[in-house]
Structure formats: C-alpha cells, structure tokens
Write an enzyme that holds these catalytic residues in place. Structure first.
Site, PDB file in Angstrom:
ATOM      1  N   LYS A 251       0.796  -1.235   0.000  1.00 59.04           N
ATOM      2  CA  LYS A 251       0.000   0.000   0.000  1.00 59.04           C
ATOM      3  C   LYS A 251       0.822   1.276   0.000  1.00 59.04           C
ATOM      4  CE  LYS A 251      -3.395  -2.370   2.831  1.00 59.04           C
ATOM      5  NZ  LYS A 251      -2.450  -3.438   3.229  1.00 59.04           N
TER       6      LYS A 251
ATOM      7  N   THR B  26       8.695 -10.030  -1.871  1.00 58.45           N
ATOM      8  CA  THR B  26       7.258 -10.299  -1.936  1.00 58.45           C
ATOM      9  C   THR B  26       7.085 -11.615  -2.700  1.00 58.45           C
ATOM     10  OG1 THR B  26       6.863  -9.369  -4.137  1.00 58.45           O
ATOM     11  CG2 THR B  26       6.920  -7.814  -2.317  1.00 58.45           C
TER      12      THR B  26
ATOM     13  N   GLU C 262      19.336 -16.256  -5.274  1.00 53.96           N
ATOM     14  CA  GLU C 262      19.778 -17.460  -4.557  1.00 53.96           C
ATOM     15  C   GLU C 262      18.656 -18.077  -3.739  1.00 53.96           C
ATOM     16  OE1 GLU C 262      21.180 -20.331  -3.802  1.00 53.96           O
ATOM     17  OE2 GLU C 262      23.173 -19.434  -4.002  1.00 53.96           O
TER      18      GLU C 262
ATOM     19  N   VAL D 223      15.712 -21.055  -4.498  1.00 50.52           N
ATOM     20  CA  VAL D 223      15.828 -22.507  -4.273  1.00 50.52           C
ATOM     21  C   VAL D 223      16.550 -22.719  -2.954  1.00 50.52           C
ATOM     22  CG1 VAL D 223      16.772 -24.667  -5.161  1.00 50.52           C
ATOM     23  CG2 VAL D 223      16.017 -22.897  -6.763  1.00 50.52           C
TER      24      VAL D 223
ATOM     25  N   ALA E 193      15.934 -21.588   0.094  1.00 49.74           N
ATOM     26  CA  ALA E 193      16.035 -20.409   0.973  1.00 49.74           C
ATOM     27  C   ALA E 193      17.479 -19.926   1.085  1.00 49.74           C
ATOM     28  CB  ALA E 193      15.427 -20.691   2.349  1.00 49.74           C
TER      29      ALA E 193
ATOM     30  N   LEU F 219      20.172 -21.579   1.642  1.00 53.06           N
ATOM     31  CA  LEU F 219      21.242 -22.528   1.279  1.00 53.06           C
ATOM     32  C   LEU F 219      21.948 -22.077   0.001  1.00 53.06           C
ATOM     33  CD1 LEU F 219      19.461 -25.980   1.813  1.00 53.06           C
ATOM     34  CD2 LEU F 219      21.046 -24.803   3.348  1.00 53.06           C
TER      35      LEU F 219
ATOM     36  N   GLY G 169       4.268 -21.085   9.567  1.00 55.08           N
ATOM     37  CA  GLY G 169       4.876 -20.204   8.552  1.00 55.08           C
ATOM     38  C   GLY G 169       5.736 -20.935   7.536  1.00 55.08           C
TER      39      GLY G 169
ATOM     40  N   ASP H   3       5.478 -25.490  -6.377  1.00 53.29           N
ATOM     41  CA  ASP H   3       6.652 -24.783  -5.851  1.00 53.29           C
ATOM     42  C   ASP H   3       7.937 -25.569  -6.146  1.00 53.29           C
ATOM     43  OD1 ASP H   3       7.731 -22.654  -4.178  1.00 53.29           O
ATOM     44  OD2 ASP H   3       8.216 -24.297  -2.810  1.00 53.29           O
TER      45      ASP H   3
ATOM     46  N   LYS I  23      11.205 -24.706  -8.610  1.00 54.38           N
ATOM     47  CA  LYS I  23      12.601 -24.715  -8.143  1.00 54.38           C
ATOM     48  C   LYS I  23      13.485 -25.598  -9.027  1.00 54.38           C
ATOM     49  CE  LYS I  23      11.525 -23.701  -3.351  1.00 54.38           C
ATOM     50  NZ  LYS I  23      11.117 -24.288  -2.073  1.00 54.38           N
TER      51      LYS I  23
END
Ligand code: ADP
Ligand code: ASP
Ligand code: MG
Length: 814
Positions: free
Chosen positions: A508, A555, A606, A609, A611, A613, A664, A678, A682
């Site tokens: 926003k 995002t 990076e 794929v 996170a 790593l 989460g 997902d 990857k």
C-alpha cells in the site's frame, strides 16, 4: 610582502568582516600585507539584477538599490564606533547616489551596454574595500587604499576583460614603490582600459586580482581566504565526503579550476605560477585549519588522482561525414568558424577514422555555433559529404585530475567502468596527452551521481555506500531489515560497506529517505508514509538516481516481479526471493539475465531454491569452473518435508498441513506447496541455471493429492484433505511396509525434470532429512558417484532473509 584575498562570503556582513580583520591583524611576520577583497556576498548578483531591471524599465530597481545601500550602511554602523562613522557613511551614500544616477540613466534609455554594466557592478568592490579600510583605520591601523582601476589595465572586452600585463606590472610596482605602507586595501574584480573606462575581470575575478598584484610585486605568498578549508577532492556541495587536498601543483589546480572547481577562478593560477609564488587556500571561518598549498611540485603526495570537477551547461557538436576522411583542413575550418564567432571550445575528441569530430562548448553558444558551422560547410552539406552539425544539449563535463595518473595504468578503465555500472551513459571522452586529466561528457541529470561514484572509487578509503530499496515488508522483509540493522556497523568496519536502506514499500505504501531510513522505527515510519503502488516506487527509485542502487523483492507478488526489467535497464541490480520472474516463461527469464549483462547490473535470486542454502551459487560456480551437471536430485520443499516428517497416520494429514501453515512454512496458498508447483518451479530454475531451456509444462508431476483438493478455496482444500484421510494413510502405510519414508523428490536428468512422492529407503541420502530441511545432490563430471551435497534448513523467514542479505552484499562487491 604577502597578498591576502578575501571572498564574498568572508566579507558578507559585519560579523564576518570582523573575522577578516582578526586574520589580517594576526599575521605574525613583519611582512607588508596587501588585502584584496570581493564585494559583500551576493552584492554582485544584486547589482546585475538592478542593472537588468532598470534596462527593462522596471522601477523596482529603486527598492533594490535602497536595500543595497542599507546593507552597506548597516555594516558601517556595526563595524565602526559612532564617532567615526560619519565619513564612511557619507562615502557609502555618495557611491550609492552615483550608482543610482547611472541606473536612472539606464532606466530612461532602456539600454544597458556591457561597459555601463561594468561600471554598475564595480560599486560592489568599491564599497566593500572602502568599508574594510575604514574599519582598519578605526582600529588605528594605517592603510593605503588602492584603486585597481588606476593600476590594472585591460582591453575593452567588458565583463571579461583581458589584462595587459606589461603596463599593469609596471604601474603596480611604480605605485607601490611610491606609496610605501604596511597595509594596503584593494578592491578585487575591477580594472580599467587605457581610456580609463571601468572594466571587470569576469565572475569570480577577485582571485585573479590577488594573483595579478602578487605576481607584479613578487610577494612571498598569495593567500585566498574563502568559506571552505581548502581545495577539496570534489565540490563539497555535491559530495558530502569531499576532503581538503593538502598539497597540489599549479597545473593540477589550474586543471581542476578550468574544469569547474569554483573555489578558484581559472586565470588566477598562471601569473603566480610563472613567478613560482606559493598559493594557500584558507578558511576564514576556520583559520586554524591547514588549507591547501598550491605550488610547483607535489612530491611525496600519494594520491595520483587529486580531484574531480565538473562543468555543467555544455553542448556537444558533432561534425560527421564520409567526405571528411583523409582530407586535411576540416578541423581547421571547424575551429576557425567557431573562433570567428568567439565560441570557446572546451573539449575536443576526434575518432581515429577521421569520420567525425566532436567538440564541447558552452550551451549559451549553441545556436550561434550551429549556424556558423552549417554555413562554413554548406557546400559539403549540400553535396552530402558532411552531415548538418548534430547538436546535443543539457550535458556536463566531469573531469578527473591528477598529474601522477600517467604512471598509473587503469585509471580510465576504473573511471568508465564505475560510471557504466551505475548506468551513467558517457557521450564523449577526452584525455589530454599530458594525462593530467580525463574528461567524460554525461547528461546533466547524472552529474551528482557520477561525481559521487567517482569520488567513492578514487578517494573513499572509509567505505562504499550501497543504496537499498526493499519491496515487501512482511515476514522475510522484517527479518531482513532487522539483520541489516544488526549488521550495519560490522559491514562498515570490516567490509568498508555502508548499507543504507533508502526505500521500503509494502503493497500500500512507500517510505523513502535519501539519507537512509532509521531502521529502529521503520514500521511506524512506513505506517505513516504516503500511499504508493509499485510503479510509483520504481519511478522514485529511478528519479533518485543514487549510486550503487539495489532493488530487493521480498514479496511473492507478480506485479513486483514485472518491474525488474525497468530497473536493470537503469543498471540497478535486483535481488529477488520472489520466484515468479525466474519461473515465468523461459524467454522472460532470459531477457532479465541479458538485461543484467547488458547494463552491468546483477540479477540474483539465490533464495529461489533452498532459501538461504547456497544452491544456485554453488551450481553457478561448478559450471563456471568447467564442470558439467549430469543429474540433480533434490528435496526442495521445506513444507512437504515438514509435512511428511510429521505425518505418521496418528494425526490427520490435513491437521499436519495446517500446523505447517501456522508455523509459517507454507506459501500463503498451501496448495502451491502440496500440489508440487513450488518444487516444479525450483527444479526448473536449477535446470535453467544449468543451461537447459525449460518450461513448467515440460516438467512431469506425479501428483499425490487427489484432484478434488485443488478445487475451490483454501478452506475447502482443508475439508477435502480431511475427507481424503484414508488416501494419505494408505500412502504412508505402503511406504512403511517397505521400511521406507515418503519424500517429495525433484529430479533433473538428461534435460528432463520430474517431481513426485518417492519411497526413500534407509540407504538413501534423503532418508535422514528432518524438519524443514532441504537436500540437493549434484551429480557432475567431477562428482560422478558421490554427489556434491547441500543440506540444511530450506524454509523460514530468518534463513531466507539471510540468503537475500548475502545476495545484497554480493551486489556491493562488484
Ligand atoms: P569566494 O566567495 O570566497 O570567492 P567561491 O564561492 O567563489 O568563494 O568559492 C568557494 C566555493 O567553491 C565553496 O564554497 C564550494 O562550494 C565551491 N567549490 C567547488 N568546487 C570546489 C572544490 N573542489 N573544493 C572546494 N570548494 C569547491
Ligand atoms: N564580486 C565578483 C563576483 O561575485 C568577483 C568575486 O567575488 O571574485 O563575481
Ligand atoms: Mg570566488
């Protein structure tokens, strides 16, 4: 004897004049002192305004004159004791009356010649020098007031007159011999032609006056007292970190001033250089600061680049055409045409093919230059041998100056490389064969950025600044900001890197702060920031035009992924944990990669794929060093791993999924994880990075979720999963019966990719994979049997943020 010159800001008001007096009287040695002064700060501009108002029959010149008179009267009243004011007050009034009469004449005639204009502006220096002389007298200090109009003789080129040194030197030395004194007070800037008409030496010309007297009298030093502590590595108004230069040669100082360093008026250096008189630049407001010493040699100085300066308001003229090749005399005709019209050429470049000549001139001369050059070449233009002169405006010359640069290879490479990395387009380049200077012509809108980039590259020993713009202030964004805040000091101390977050936007609002956002308070600042969409955010990033900018997308938004191209095109690097861009159509992914290459920016993802790593970085390193990837097997979904590690039939599958979402570990729509999309994205990104052209449709997905789960809302998905519990239980039981675990595995081999649930036996690398961990196996030529293994947490805001952070630092280090 010494000459001390005080500039406009040093004599701007009574308070400052008092400082000037203190400096004059504190000179310890027994030298005689000649003090040259400018008009009080702003007065010359004001006199020019008054003259032009009068010439355009605007009678407000009268009020301006009134104010000007008051300014000088106030100074007299504050500086002199009451009993001693009257003579000086009446002198000021007398000067102002004369000035008024001249202006009235201009007003009546509606005509202003440069000769009259010179007469009008000369009152600035006349008044200031008289007032300061009176102040010295009031303190009991005898002084001789010198009328520069009697001693400095020029031609009649009013407003920018050229000095006749032979007559001037003679007059000065004769007069000074005839009028011995310890103190002299001299108005700067003004002179006269042989007919006795007042002339001026060009804006900023009081420095020149100082130098003219210094050289004629053969003094021991010329001191130029101004409002900064010396000549700086760059204009301090453009570069906050500019540093004073302790020691600089005449040539370098001349080069810097010719290329726009306003601190010293360019012609000033020559007379003192010829006489080898040292010049000091000192600060009236900080007299104890060391200042800059300008003299012949600068041995011992380490900096091979001495300073950076710029001249705005430049036009480039390009004369091109096949008819120019090999025919002598073209350049001569071009320069002659310009010289005949008094067009000053500031910079010249000619391509070695002789196919074009390009010159930089003052923008004010553009129309005149175009007209005369097209006229001079009208025959060649008509016969098509030469094209009509091409003119580009709104340009600036940026110059790097240093005598020692000739012994340092790679200066221009560094200069142009750093400008290029920051998206600054260079329109022309010139390097004198003396190699004291390299100049580049750029768009004026880029000048501040360019000078800061160059200053950072050549002078900044303390740190490099990185300007970060973050889109997304959710889980990952908040963690990232906390990590940046925590690490800022370390980065500054250990890597000489200043990471400034300059912009933060959520869906926003957008918060922007040029000097960096206070990371303690970013949440509340963002909450009260103005409403903005991503397009406005991008527009603001482009407009700010800050050096070393990086855009960070934390995002999962498609609209945000769409803006990368616009940023890369401006050489702004992009760091994304958002997977959408890299997993969109292959062409779009390729397009972004080639934009990054073309505009010298980085596009890093990076965290797409595994996170935090180091998966993509490792894969890139393998390939760049000549290895070949034959197969990739990977568990890439922290979510699915979590789900299958927690599901043993005792608690319903749907509840395990919900727990993963609550903690989460899922995408906002968990079906993207559960349905394998997902993971498909990857493995596709890895395949693409391995050099394979691949689209989502080419990936085989052996779905384990019944089709009904994909229909309707997320809530419906949970209800449907609950209904399908026996299906999940059966999957689990079948694997347990074999002594196997369930893992969702992605495979890439022979150019093909697939994803699906597999039974993993204890002998497999994947068997001992717990929690939300990911595991990637690279089978390559160098790692044929025993693969290269990367394992660790593959989901979670903290590790993802740290992966993004690492990418940001990578951008800083190019
Ligand atoms: P004065 O009125 O004393 O003659 P000027 O305004 O002409 O002073 O020149 C001093 C100003 O020059 C400084 O205030 C600064 O803004 C500007 N400047 C531009 N380039 C440089 C530089 N390289 N080093 C120092 N000052 C510079
Ligand atoms: N007063 C003149 C000017 O403003 C000369 C000077 O200050 O050097 O240009
Ligand atoms: Mg000046």
């Amino acid at each position: 004897m010494k000459v001390l010159k005080f500039g406009g800001s040093s004599v701007a008001n009574a308070e400052n004049i008092q400082k000037v007096i203190d400096i004059i009287l504190s000179q310890k040695d027994n030298h005689a002192i000649a003090v040259v002064v400018s008009a009080m700060g702003g007065v010359t501009d004001r006199l020019l305004k008054i003259a032009s108002l009068a010439a355009s029959a605007d009678d407000t010149y009268k009020t301006e004159l009134e104010e000007l008179e008051q300014k000088h009267l106030t100074a007299v009243r504050s500086l002199l004791p009451i009993q001693q004011q009257s003579a000086t007050l009446s002198l000021v009034k007398q000067h102002c009356n004369e000035l008024e009469s001249i202006c009235d004449g201009v007003y009546l005639l509606k005509e202003l010649s440069l000769r009259t204009q010179d007469k009008i502006v000369s009152f600035g220096e006349l008044l200031s020098s008289r007032i300061i002389a009176a102040k010295l007298e009031s303190l009991g200090v005898q002084q001789q007031w010198v009328d520069s109009r009697d001693l400095i003789v020029t031609n009649s080129n009013h407003s920018n007159a050229a000095v006749d040194f032979a007559i001037t030197n003679e007059r000065i030395s004769t007069w000074f011999k005839a009028n011995p004194s310890t103190y002299y007070l001299i108005p700067g800037f003004i002179a006269a032609n042989l007919a006795g008409h007042t002339t001026t030496l060009g804006r900023g010309g009081s420095d020149y006056t100082g130098s003219i007297y210094a050289a004629a009298l053969g003094v021991s030093a010329l001191e130029i007292w101004t409002d900064v502590s010396g000549m700086m590595t760059a204009d301090p108004r453009l570069v906050t970190n500019a540093k004073p230069i302790e020691h600089i040669s005449y040539q370098e100082a001349m080069e810097l001033s010719h290329f726009g360093a306003k601190i010293i008026y360019p012609p000033t250096i020559l007379p003192v250089m010829l006489k080898k008189i040292p010049v000091w630049i000192k600060n009236t407001f900080e007299p104890t600061a060391k200042g800059t010493l300008i003299e012949s040699h600068t041995e011992g100085a380490n900096d091979f680049i001495r300073g950076i300066s710029s001249i705005t308001g430049i036009s480039l003229l390009s004369l091109e055409g096949s008819g120019m090749v090999g025919i002598p005399g073209f350049s001569k005709r071009l320069f002659e045409a310009l010289a005949n019209e008094q067009v000053n050429v500031i910079l010249i470049t000619q391509s070695s093919s002789e196919h074009s000549i390009c010159v930089g001139i003052n923008e004010a001369d553009t129309l005149k230059a175009k007209r005369v050059v097209d006229y001079a070449f009208s025959y060649e233009i008509q016969t098509g041998k030469v094209d009509p002169l091409v003119v580009e405006t709104n340009l600036t010359i940026v110059a790097l100056v240093g005598e020692q640069m000739k012994s340092h290879p790679g200066v221009s490479g560094k200069m142009f490389g750093s400008l290029g990395r920051n998206g600054i387009n260079i329109r022309a380049i010139a390097q004198g064969s003396s190699e004291k200077n390299i100049s580049a012509v750029i768009a004026t809108k880029d000048v501040k950025k360019a000078i800061n980039v160059l200053h950072e590259v050549f002078f900044e020993t303390s740190y490099k600044q990185l300007n970060v713009f973050i889109a997304g202030a959710g889980n990952v964004g908040s963690k990232l900001l906390a990590q940046i805040q925590q690490q800022q000091l370390f980065l500054q101390n250990q890597l000489n890197l200043q990471v400034r977050v300059v912009g933060i936007a959520n869906s926003k609002k957008a918060l922007l702060a040029d000097q960096g956002i206070l990371l303690d308070e970013w949440q509340s600042l963002l909450a009260s920031a103005s409403v903005s969409g991503i397009d406005e955010f991008v527009a603001q990033i482009q407009e700010k035009n800050l050096r070393n900018s990086v855009f960070v997308d934390v995002t999962a938004n498609e609209g945000v992924a769409k803006v990368y191209g616009r940023l890369l095109e401006k050489s702004i690097s992009v760091v994304a944990c958002n997977k959408i861009a890299c997993s969109s159509a292959y062409d779009e992914y390729q397009q972004l990669k080639s934009l990054a290459r073309e505009y010298n920016a980085l596009f890093l993802f990076e965290t797409n794929v595994g996170a935090g790593l180091p998966v993509i970085g490792t894969l890139n390193d393998l390939l760049r060093s000549g290895d070949k990837v034959n197969k990739i097997k990977a568990v890439l979904s922290g979510t699915l791993n979590y789900v299958f590690n927690h599901y043993d039939g005792s608690k319903p599958f749907a509840e395990v999924v919900r727990q993963a979402q609550t903690e989460g570990y899922t995408e906002p729509d968990p079906r993207l994880d559960l349905g394998g999309t997902d993971v498909m994205r990857k493995i596709m990104i890895l395949a693409r990075e391995a050099g394979q052209q691949m689209e989502m449709e080419q990936i085989e997905n052996r779905y384990f979720l019944p089709q009904s789960c994909f229909e309707g809302s997320v809530e419906h998905f949970y209800t449907e999963m609950a209904k399908q519990e026996p299906h999940f239980k059966a999957l689990f039981d079948k694997a347990s019966a074999e002594g196997a675990k369930l893992k969702f595995v992605a495979t890439y081999e022979n150019g093909r990719a697939s994803v699906g649930l597999e039974h993993i036996l204890p002998s497999s690398d994947f068997y001992h994979l717990y929690g939300k961990d990911n595991l990637v196996l690279f089978y390559t030529d160098r790692y044929p049997e025993q693969p290269l293994v990367i394992k660790g947490a593959g989901a979670g805001a903290d590790v993802t943020a740290s992966g993004v952070f690492a990418d940001i630092i990578r951008v800083a280090r190019i």
